[in-house]
Design a protein around this motif. Structure first.
Motif, PDB file in Angstrom:
ATOM      1  N   ALA A 238      -1.974  12.033  92.847  1.00 29.43           N
ATOM      2  CA  ALA A 238      -1.558  11.946  91.440  1.00 29.43           C
ATOM      3  C   ALA A 238      -0.089  12.337  91.281  1.00 29.43           C
ATOM      4  CB  ALA A 238      -2.442  12.847  90.580  1.00 29.43           C
ATOM      5  N   LEU A 239       0.344  13.372  92.002  1.00 30.16           N
ATOM      6  CA  LEU A 239       1.750  13.793  91.937  1.00 30.16           C
ATOM      7  C   LEU A 239       2.662  12.720  92.513  1.00 30.16           C
ATOM      8  CD1 LEU A 239       1.306  17.536  92.981  1.00 30.16           C
ATOM      9  CD2 LEU A 239       2.186  16.732  90.785  1.00 30.16           C
ATOM     10  N   ALA A 240       2.237  12.106  93.620  1.00 32.48           N
ATOM     11  CA  ALA A 240       3.041  11.040  94.229  1.00 32.48           C
ATOM     12  C   ALA A 240       3.160   9.858  93.280  1.00 32.48           C
ATOM     13  CB  ALA A 240       2.409  10.624  95.552  1.00 32.48           C
ATOM     14  N   ASP A 241       2.070   9.559  92.590  1.00 29.88           N
ATOM     15  CA  ASP A 241       2.080   8.428  91.659  1.00 29.88           C
ATOM     16  C   ASP A 241       2.957   8.728  90.437  1.00 29.88           C
ATOM     17  OD1 ASP A 241       1.132   5.851  90.803  1.00 29.88           O
ATOM     18  OD2 ASP A 241      -0.145   6.877  89.351  1.00 29.88           O
ATOM     19  N   ALA A 242       2.914   9.971  89.969  1.00 30.16           N
ATOM     20  CA  ALA A 242       3.634  10.332  88.740  1.00 30.16           C
ATOM     21  C   ALA A 242       5.125  10.578  88.981  1.00 30.16           C
ATOM     22  CB  ALA A 242       3.000  11.579  88.116  1.00 30.16           C
ATOM     23  N   GLY A 244       6.755  10.053  92.184  1.00 27.59           N
ATOM     24  CA  GLY A 244       7.329   9.263  93.262  1.00 27.59           C
ATOM     25  C   GLY A 244       7.233   9.943  94.614  1.00 27.59           C
ATOM     26  N   THR A 245       7.529   9.183  95.642  1.00 23.94           N
ATOM     27  CA  THR A 245       7.597   9.737  97.002  1.00 23.94           C
ATOM     28  C   THR A 245       9.029   9.597  97.497  1.00 23.94           C
ATOM     29  OG1 THR A 245       7.060   7.647  98.129  1.00 23.94           O
ATOM     30  CG2 THR A 245       5.205   9.043  97.430  1.00 23.94           C
ATOM     31  N   PHE A 246       9.399  10.447  98.425  1.00 26.25           N
ATOM     32  CA  PHE A 246      10.793  10.519  98.876  1.00 26.25           C
ATOM     33  C   PHE A 246      10.821  10.669 100.393  1.00 26.25           C
ATOM     34  CE2 PHE A 246      10.132  12.387  94.734  1.00 26.25           C
ATOM     35  CZ  PHE A 246      11.091  11.775  93.945  1.00 26.25           C
ATOM     36  N   ARG A 289       6.115  12.072 104.304  1.00 30.70           N
ATOM     37  CA  ARG A 289       6.846  11.853 103.058  1.00 30.70           C
ATOM     38  C   ARG A 289       6.960  13.163 102.276  1.00 30.70           C
ATOM     39  NH1 ARG A 289       9.816   7.770 102.557  1.00 30.70           N
ATOM     40  NH2 ARG A 289       9.384   7.445 100.326  1.00 30.70           N
ATOM     41  N   ALA A 290       7.878  13.159 101.335  1.00 31.88           N
ATOM     42  CA  ALA A 290       8.045  14.307 100.438  1.00 31.88           C
ATOM     43  C   ALA A 290       7.605  13.913  99.032  1.00 31.88           C
ATOM     44  CB  ALA A 290       9.491  14.770 100.429  1.00 31.88           C
ATOM     45  N   ILE A 291       6.939  14.823  98.357  1.00 32.24           N
ATOM     46  CA  ILE A 291       6.497  14.591  96.976  1.00 32.24           C
ATOM     47  C   ILE A 291       6.674  15.879  96.177  1.00 32.24           C
ATOM     48  CG2 ILE A 291       4.779  12.859  97.635  1.00 32.24           C
ATOM     49  CD1 ILE A 291       2.632  15.080  97.259  1.00 32.24           C
ATOM     50  N   ARG A 325      11.903  25.481  93.958  1.00 31.02           N
ATOM     51  CA  ARG A 325      10.469  25.276  93.692  1.00 31.02           C
ATOM     52  C   ARG A 325      10.134  23.824  93.389  1.00 31.02           C
ATOM     53  NH1 ARG A 325       9.149  29.441  88.997  1.00 31.02           N
ATOM     54  NH2 ARG A 325      10.847  30.885  89.388  1.00 31.02           N
ATOM     55  N   VAL A 326      11.034  23.123  92.692  1.00 35.66           N
ATOM     56  CA  VAL A 326      10.724  21.764  92.243  1.00 35.66           C
ATOM     57  C   VAL A 326      11.214  20.705  93.227  1.00 35.66           C
ATOM     58  CG1 VAL A 326      10.782  22.483  89.842  1.00 35.66           C
ATOM     59  CG2 VAL A 326      12.837  21.530  90.867  1.00 35.66           C
ATOM     60  N   ARG A 327      11.863  21.112  94.286  1.00 34.40           N
ATOM     61  CA  ARG A 327      12.377  20.147  95.260  1.00 34.40           C
ATOM     62  C   ARG A 327      11.202  19.467  95.960  1.00 34.40           C
ATOM     63  NH1 ARG A 327      16.204  23.229  98.669  1.00 34.40           N
ATOM     64  NH2 ARG A 327      17.404  23.162  96.737  1.00 34.40           N
ATOM     65  N   PRO A 328      11.210  18.126  96.064  1.00 33.15           N
ATOM     66  CA  PRO A 328      10.111  17.465  96.776  1.00 33.15           C
ATOM     67  C   PRO A 328       9.954  18.033  98.179  1.00 33.15           C
ATOM     68  CG  PRO A 328      11.437  15.852  95.616  1.00 33.15           C
ATOM     69  CD  PRO A 328      12.167  17.158  95.494  1.00 33.15           C
ATOM     70  N   SER A 329       8.711  18.166  98.576  1.00 35.89           N
ATOM     71  CA  SER A 329       8.431  18.780  99.874  1.00 35.89           C
ATOM     72  C   SER A 329       7.213  18.100 100.484  1.00 35.89           C
ATOM     73  CB  SER A 329       8.189  20.286  99.691  1.00 35.89           C
ATOM     74  OG  SER A 329       8.075  20.920 100.949  1.00 35.89           O
TER      75      SER A 329
END
Length: 439
Positions: A238-242, A244-246, A289-291, A325-329
């Motif tokens: 759900a997080l990846a969908d909302a 994105g993925t990086f 991937r990172a999300i 904290r909010v950086r994609p990981s």
């Protein structure tokens, strides 16, 4: 009047803040400057205050408080025995944390959620990095204590996932924001819900009391751990969908880990050995991937209610800066955090039984932990396609998971030293376990 009140409150708050667990700084502040005072009610007095706190280390942090004020000679019963939430006296008025005042706590709800009237307020006594009050057993208000200029990830992620129909977040009813800072949020209160930490401890008490293998003891936690793995997988998708993925950035991950290691008090850990394991991230060929992730996932962040499991508190680890904290990981960072939580549950259940730990019970607790971790992983990998997010190669997957497990334990050391020094052996034992695994 407001200027005088600000000047008079500042020195009192300098003594009050170090007594609050939500106050992140250690020791007495170098100075406290009241930057905002809003009077919302006069009798009894309700004052919304923001302060800038200068620590002895030179860091400035912004906090908010809602203060109640009543005449000293009319001190109410709800303040008896609550010296910790009492601030002090100014001009014949005793000031205190307004969230413990049944009348003023209702006024606070009226400010945050004017469309949600209530009759009864019940402050939660469990101390966290923020403060919460339950209203009519149907709403819960969270007042953020330390404020940041960035959007609070707890408000943002819960809102985005809820708006997209993700079923495992609690419906969000109202938000209070000022000058870009999230001050408070109101959500549904899940009456009768139980968090996974409590369920895990119930299982462990049955296990240690019966001395039976985990799968035979009452309250076997294996099926619950499996379900938590499935919900975690659903959350990541759900997080990846909302959001994105990086592309993964192991160098940035390592930079954050090194920064956290540097924040640990000197001489507590073997930094050189830890650094070697963390640097293994740079040797990973496929980091996945990172999300956007939860960022502070543990057993206490899962609530089981009649409608199923819910994930709460997306604020991330309060000891880390918000941009970190909010950086994609890697989603494996959340999985590693759950692995750490199972270790915490097992070890704390042993601590509850007294100073001398029976080796047989320690072995049983270790079996319980291993069974829970295995079930979590099966639930996580058997679900909704998260394999597209983490490394395909098992060596890479283990290296990433191990680095995040170690990083989490390093963070826990600083947290325990600041809040529960007698528990610091739990994360230090985990660090030794990881280091021993790769020696």
């Amino acid at each position: 009047m407001v200027e005088d009140l600000a000047a008079n409150l500042a020195p009192l708050l300098g003594d009050f803040l170090p007594r609050q667990r939500w106050f992140a700084n250690e020791g007495t502040p170098e100075s406290v400057t009241v930057t905002s005072v809003e009077v919302h009610r006069k009798e009894p007095l309700l004052v919304w205050v923001m302060v800038d706190v200068l620590s002895t280390g030179g860091e400035v942090a912004t906090y908010q408080m809602v203060l109640g004020g009543r005449p000293v000679d009319a001190q109410p019963d709800f303040l008896r025995g609550k010296e910790r939430v009492t601030i002090g006296m100014v001009d014949g008025v005793i000031f205190y944390d307004a969230l413990v005042d049944p009348t003023l706590a209702l006024d606070v709800l009226g400010v945050v959620a004017p469309g949600e009237p209530a009759d009864v307020a019940r402050p939660l006594v469990v101390e966290q990095s923020n403060s919460s009050v339950v209203y009519d057993e149907r709403l819960i208000l969270k007042l953020f204590r330390r404020l940041h200029r960035e959007p609070n990830p707890d408000v943002e992620v819960n809102r985005v996932l809820g708006n997209r129909g993700f079923p495992h977040v609690v419906p969000q009813r109202a938000e209070l924001r000022r000058d870009g800072m999230d001050l408070a949020v109101v959500r549904d209160y899940l009456l009768g819900s139980t968090d996974a930490w409590q369920l895990a401890h119930t299982s462990l008490r049955d296990l240690l009391g019966s001395r039976l293998p985990p799968e035979e003891a009452g309250g076997d936690f294996g099926p619950e751990a499996l379900r938590l793995g499935e919900v975690t997988a659903d959350l990541h998708m759900a997080l990846a969908d909302a959001f994105g993925t990086f592309d993964a950035d192991p160098e940035a991950w390592l930079g954050d880990m090194r920064a956290q290691l540097a924040r640990t008090p000197d001489g507590v850990l073997d930094n050189d050995r830890i650094e070697v394991v963390l640097a293994g991230l740079l040797k990973v060929a496929d980091p996945g991937r990172a999300i956007r992730i939860h960022g502070d996932l543990h057993l206490g962040q899962f609530l089981r209610a009649d409608a199923g499991w819910f994930v709460i508190d997306f604020e991330g680890e309060p000891g880390r800066p918000v941009p970190e904290r909010v950086r994609p990981s890697s989603p494996l960072r959340d999985v590693a955090a759950m692995v750490r939580s199972f270790h915490y549950a097992a070890r704390s259940a042993l601590v509850e039984r007294g100073r001398d730990i029976d080796p047989e019970l320690a072995d049983l607790a270790g079996e319980w932990e291993a069974r829970a971790v295995d079930a979590l992983w099966h639930g996580y990998t058997g679900g909704t396609g998260t394999s597209s997010l983490w490394p395909a190669d098992e060596y890479d997957r283990r290296a990433v998971l191990q680095a995040f497990e170690l990083d989490k334990a390093v963070y826990e050391v600083s947290y325990e030293l600041a809040h529960r020094p007698t528990w610091v052996t739990i994360p230090t034992s985990a660090i030794e376990r990881v280091l021993g695994r790769v020696a």
